[in-house]
Write a protein that holds these residues in place. Sequence first.
Motif, PDB file in Angstrom:
ATOM      1  N   ALA A   1       0.790  -1.175  -0.013  1.00  0.00           N
ATOM      2  CA  ALA A   1      -0.087   0.064  -0.087  1.00  0.00           C
ATOM      3  C   ALA A   1       0.963   1.187   0.123  1.00  0.00           C
ATOM      4  CB  ALA A   1      -0.925   0.033   1.181  1.00  0.00           C
ATOM      5  N   GLY A   2       1.894   1.070   0.923  1.00  0.00           N
ATOM      6  CA  GLY A   2       2.767   2.326   0.777  1.00  0.00           C
ATOM      7  C   GLY A   2       3.617   2.912  -0.638  1.00  0.00           C
ATOM      8  N   VAL A   3       3.908   1.774  -1.300  1.00  0.00           N
ATOM      9  CA  VAL A   3       4.519   1.850  -2.718  1.00  0.00           C
ATOM     10  C   VAL A   3       3.289   2.360  -3.530  1.00  0.00           C
ATOM     11  CG1 VAL A   3       5.504   0.574  -4.554  1.00  0.00           C
ATOM     12  CG2 VAL A   3       5.923   0.070  -2.408  1.00  0.00           C
ATOM     13  N   PHE A   4       2.133   1.812  -3.459  1.00  0.00           N
ATOM     14  CA  PHE A   4       1.100   2.170  -4.335  1.00  0.00           C
ATOM     15  C   PHE A   4       0.632   3.802  -4.184  1.00  0.00           C
ATOM     16  CE2 PHE A   4       0.040  -2.111  -5.463  1.00  0.00           C
ATOM     17  CZ  PHE A   4      -0.160  -2.145  -6.858  1.00  0.00           C
ATOM     18  N   GLN A   5       0.787   4.191  -2.727  1.00  0.00           N
ATOM     19  CA  GLN A   5       0.495   5.655  -2.483  1.00  0.00           C
ATOM     20  C   GLN A   5       1.715   6.450  -3.289  1.00  0.00           C
ATOM     21  OE1 GLN A   5       0.354   5.726   1.660  1.00  0.00           O
ATOM     22  NE2 GLN A   5      -1.622   4.701   1.856  1.00  0.00           N
ATOM     23  N   ALA A   6       3.023   6.164  -3.158  1.00  0.00           N
ATOM     24  CA  ALA A   6       3.946   6.864  -3.804  1.00  0.00           C
ATOM     25  C   ALA A   6       3.695   6.773  -5.224  1.00  0.00           C
ATOM     26  CB  ALA A   6       5.370   6.088  -3.470  1.00  0.00           C
ATOM     27  N   TYR A   7       3.221   5.759  -6.011  1.00  0.00           N
ATOM     28  CA  TYR A   7       2.972   5.762  -7.425  1.00  0.00           C
ATOM     29  C   TYR A   7       1.892   6.707  -7.688  1.00  0.00           C
ATOM     30  CZ  TYR A   7       6.131   1.950  -8.812  1.00  0.00           C
ATOM     31  OH  TYR A   7       7.369   1.349  -9.029  1.00  0.00           O
ATOM     32  N   GLU A   8       0.917   6.532  -6.641  1.00  0.00           N
ATOM     33  CA  GLU A   8      -0.301   7.601  -6.904  1.00  0.00           C
ATOM     34  C   GLU A   8       0.336   9.009  -6.939  1.00  0.00           C
ATOM     35  OE1 GLU A   8      -4.341   8.124  -7.448  1.00  0.00           O
ATOM     36  OE2 GLU A   8      -3.391   6.355  -7.487  1.00  0.00           O
ATOM     37  N   ARG A   9       1.180   9.408  -5.904  1.00  0.00           N
ATOM     38  CA  ARG A   9       1.439  10.724  -6.154  1.00  0.00           C
ATOM     39  C   ARG A   9       2.453  10.912  -7.355  1.00  0.00           C
ATOM     40  NH1 ARG A   9       2.633   9.503  -0.611  1.00  0.00           N
ATOM     41  NH2 ARG A   9       4.710   8.957  -1.160  1.00  0.00           N
ATOM     42  N   LEU A  10       3.106  10.088  -7.804  1.00  0.00           N
ATOM     43  CA  LEU A  10       3.953  10.367  -9.048  1.00  0.00           C
ATOM     44  C   LEU A  10       2.690  10.358 -10.095  1.00  0.00           C
ATOM     45  CD1 LEU A  10       6.436  10.551 -10.467  1.00  0.00           C
ATOM     46  CD2 LEU A  10       6.436   7.881 -10.540  1.00  0.00           C
ATOM     47  N   LEU A  11       1.799   9.674 -10.339  1.00  0.00           N
ATOM     48  CA  LEU A  11       0.653   9.686 -11.266  1.00  0.00           C
ATOM     49  C   LEU A  11       0.174  10.957 -11.425  1.00  0.00           C
ATOM     50  CD1 LEU A  11      -0.723   8.331 -13.542  1.00  0.00           C
ATOM     51  CD2 LEU A  11      -2.479   7.234 -11.945  1.00  0.00           C
ATOM     52  N   ASN A  12      -0.291  11.343 -10.252  1.00  0.00           N
ATOM     53  CA  ASN A  12      -1.068  12.771 -10.139  1.00  0.00           C
ATOM     54  C   ASN A  12       0.102  13.878 -10.713  1.00  0.00           C
ATOM     55  OD1 ASN A  12      -3.471  11.622  -9.094  1.00  0.00           O
ATOM     56  ND2 ASN A  12      -2.694  11.840  -6.967  1.00  0.00           N
TER      57      ASN A  12
ATOM     58  N   THR B   1       8.770  15.771 -10.170  1.00  0.00           N
ATOM     59  CA  THR B   1      10.146  16.387  -9.904  1.00  0.00           C
ATOM     60  C   THR B   1      10.864  15.195  -9.569  1.00  0.00           C
ATOM     61  OG1 THR B   1       9.377  16.367  -7.315  1.00  0.00           O
ATOM     62  CG2 THR B   1       8.896  18.417  -8.666  1.00  0.00           C
ATOM     63  N   PRO B   2      12.269  15.647  -9.299  1.00  0.00           N
ATOM     64  CA  PRO B   2      13.434  14.666  -9.084  1.00  0.00           C
ATOM     65  C   PRO B   2      13.099  14.039  -7.485  1.00  0.00           C
ATOM     66  CG  PRO B   2      14.228  16.348 -10.181  1.00  0.00           C
ATOM     67  CD  PRO B   2      13.105  16.934  -9.949  1.00  0.00           C
ATOM     68  N   GLU B   3      12.542  15.004  -6.785  1.00  0.00           N
ATOM     69  CA  GLU B   3      12.322  14.428  -5.321  1.00  0.00           C
ATOM     70  C   GLU B   3      11.181  13.360  -5.412  1.00  0.00           C
ATOM     71  OE1 GLU B   3      12.568  17.497  -6.404  1.00  0.00           O
ATOM     72  OE2 GLU B   3      14.296  18.357  -5.431  1.00  0.00           O
ATOM     73  N   LEU B   4      10.204  13.847  -6.129  1.00  0.00           N
ATOM     74  CA  LEU B   4       8.981  12.898  -6.101  1.00  0.00           C
ATOM     75  C   LEU B   4       9.728  11.527  -6.415  1.00  0.00           C
ATOM     76  CD1 LEU B   4       5.935  12.527  -5.363  1.00  0.00           C
ATOM     77  CD2 LEU B   4       5.571  13.384  -7.685  1.00  0.00           C
TER      78      LEU B   4
ATOM     79  N   VAL C   1      11.031   5.598  -5.450  1.00  0.00           N
ATOM     80  CA  VAL C   1      12.333   4.631  -5.523  1.00  0.00           C
ATOM     81  C   VAL C   1      12.587   4.155  -4.061  1.00  0.00           C
ATOM     82  CG1 VAL C   1      14.738   4.206  -6.196  1.00  0.00           C
ATOM     83  CG2 VAL C   1      13.175   5.519  -7.763  1.00  0.00           C
ATOM     84  N   GLU C   2      12.577   4.959  -3.403  1.00  0.00           N
ATOM     85  CA  GLU C   2      12.840   4.580  -1.929  1.00  0.00           C
ATOM     86  C   GLU C   2      11.758   3.926  -1.299  1.00  0.00           C
ATOM     87  OE1 GLU C   2      13.505   6.837   2.382  1.00  0.00           O
ATOM     88  OE2 GLU C   2      13.188   7.949   0.418  1.00  0.00           O
ATOM     89  N   ALA C   3      10.412   4.482  -1.617  1.00  0.00           N
ATOM     90  CA  ALA C   3       9.371   3.461  -1.097  1.00  0.00           C
ATOM     91  C   ALA C   3       9.367   1.840  -1.740  1.00  0.00           C
ATOM     92  CB  ALA C   3       7.872   4.017  -1.440  1.00  0.00           C
ATOM     93  N   ARG C   4       9.623   1.958  -2.896  1.00  0.00           N
ATOM     94  CA  ARG C   4       9.783   0.572  -3.542  1.00  0.00           C
ATOM     95  C   ARG C   4      10.925  -0.315  -2.954  1.00  0.00           C
ATOM     96  NH1 ARG C   4      11.223  -3.105  -7.478  1.00  0.00           N
ATOM     97  NH2 ARG C   4       9.695  -3.903  -8.949  1.00  0.00           N
ATOM     98  N   ALA C   5      12.183   0.187  -2.659  1.00  0.00           N
ATOM     99  CA  ALA C   5      13.220  -0.586  -2.232  1.00  0.00           C
ATOM    100  C   ALA C   5      12.877  -0.797  -0.766  1.00  0.00           C
ATOM    101  CB  ALA C   5      14.465   0.502  -2.358  1.00  0.00           C
ATOM    102  N   ALA C   6      12.112   0.078   0.004  1.00  0.00           N
ATOM    103  CA  ALA C   6      11.925  -0.283   1.373  1.00  0.00           C
ATOM    104  C   ALA C   6      10.577  -1.450   1.224  1.00  0.00           C
ATOM    105  CB  ALA C   6      11.198   1.086   2.219  1.00  0.00           C
TER     106      ALA C   6
END
Length: 509
Positions: free
Chosen positions: A259-270, A278-281, A286-291
């Motif tokens: 769910a944490g990874v999907f939330q990061a992808y959701e923010r990236l998609l938006n 942005t490079p930070e996003l 990448v960090e969420a997926r690795a974690a």
Amino acid sequence: WDGVETTARIWEIDPDLQIVICTAYSDYSWDAMIAKLGRSDRLVILKKPFDGVEVLQLANALTEKWRLLQQSRLAVTGLEQTVQERTRELQESHTEVEMLLASITAAIIGLDTEQKVTRWNRAAEFLFAIPSAQALGRPIGELDWKLDWKPVGQALSECRTSRAPVELPHVPYRRADGNEGFINLTLTPSQSGDKQHLDVILLGTDTTQHHRLESQLRQAQKLETIGQLAAGVAHEINTPTQYIGDNTRFLQDSIGSIAGVFQAYERLLNAAQSHAVTPELIAQVVEARAASDLDYLFEQIPAAIKETLEGVERVTKIVRAMKEFSHPGGKEKAASDLNKAIETTVTVARNEWKYVAEAATELDPELPAVPCVLDEFNQTILNLITNAAHAVGAANTVTGRKMGRIVIRSRREGDWAVIEVEDNGIGIPPEIQSRIFEPFFTTKGIGEGTGQGLSIVRNVIVKGHGGKVDFLTTPGQGTTFRISLPIKHVVEPTTAALPAPTPAPAASS
């Protein structure tokens, strides 16, 4: 006196004497005189002239005739005395037999070839509440005795056809007091004068109390066994439920990570949709997926789900087996799948054998349904498996081996279903082999066994189902118990059907 009067006077003294009248009067009417005397068998007329040889031969012949007559009379007298004495003995013997039959507590019923009652003793009067005067001479099918007639009629046909005794255990009937009871019937053929026909003697014993005690004993043994199995079943259920719980918690944690990874992808998609990536996003994704270690999760989640489903199936199987094993079932025999019953019992008893032996089944898939009381059969197999596990465990201790072997087989042999429970345990010592089926006999220590297991096996199979129980054992190598059940409930009659009554109701050891 003349010859006629002299002859009459002599016969007054001894009527058995043979008299010869020698006469020269050829014109004398001797035939008329003989008829007048009425003893022609004792009188001979010898007319002159005659010679001495003739007289001597006649005298010898008549003397021998007289001697034989006396012997025959003595023989007849002796025979009459013997007949009188024998008749008296038979009368006394008959009286003793009647007294003995009257004192016997078992019902004795005699049937002739026309099914008419020829004997009905006091016990039969008491058991069936029918006076002998109402029973004797009547067809047995017309009597108002309250028992299940169908098996009795079939047993009568079988007894006459096979010319061998037939036993019917625990036949339900209505007792004289109106309550339900059980009676054991033994039908024995009796040769009558006509060798082509057989009379039948029925011997009946009320076994109501005995049947109740046996039923209570079996129920107590079953409850005791279920109690002993409860801890094992709980352990068997606990193991799969434990890894079901572990896998469920793993899936719960995994879903949180995903769910944490999907939330990061959701923010990236938006952000991508608004052209604000942005490079930070991207770094956050990448960090969420690795974690979350998605590769590991995607590899382990299917395995966890599969293991969880296997655990659920295992618990379901154990619960189903326990339910089937514990179900009280009916009192009457019903066509049953023995193979399924064996598999159920092996599952329920797993905790008894899994630490000491490998259990295997060799079940004949072509084995037909067999009439039996299923819960009693389950109890029988459980007792045999438990005994086998104990024997194997004892052998493991003696030999130092880790695991033994138990094999349960089923097959058909003619009209019999044969079940074998084989183990490679310690075997049965010769000195106790004749006692193993005795009630309460046990070789275990105090508190370790009641000695009812094999006794119940024999009662259930032999008395309750008309089967056979035997065993083959080699001390130090193992034992095989073999039970045989008739595939047919009763032997079909091969003669004409008997009239129905008025409606009312090897083990070798």
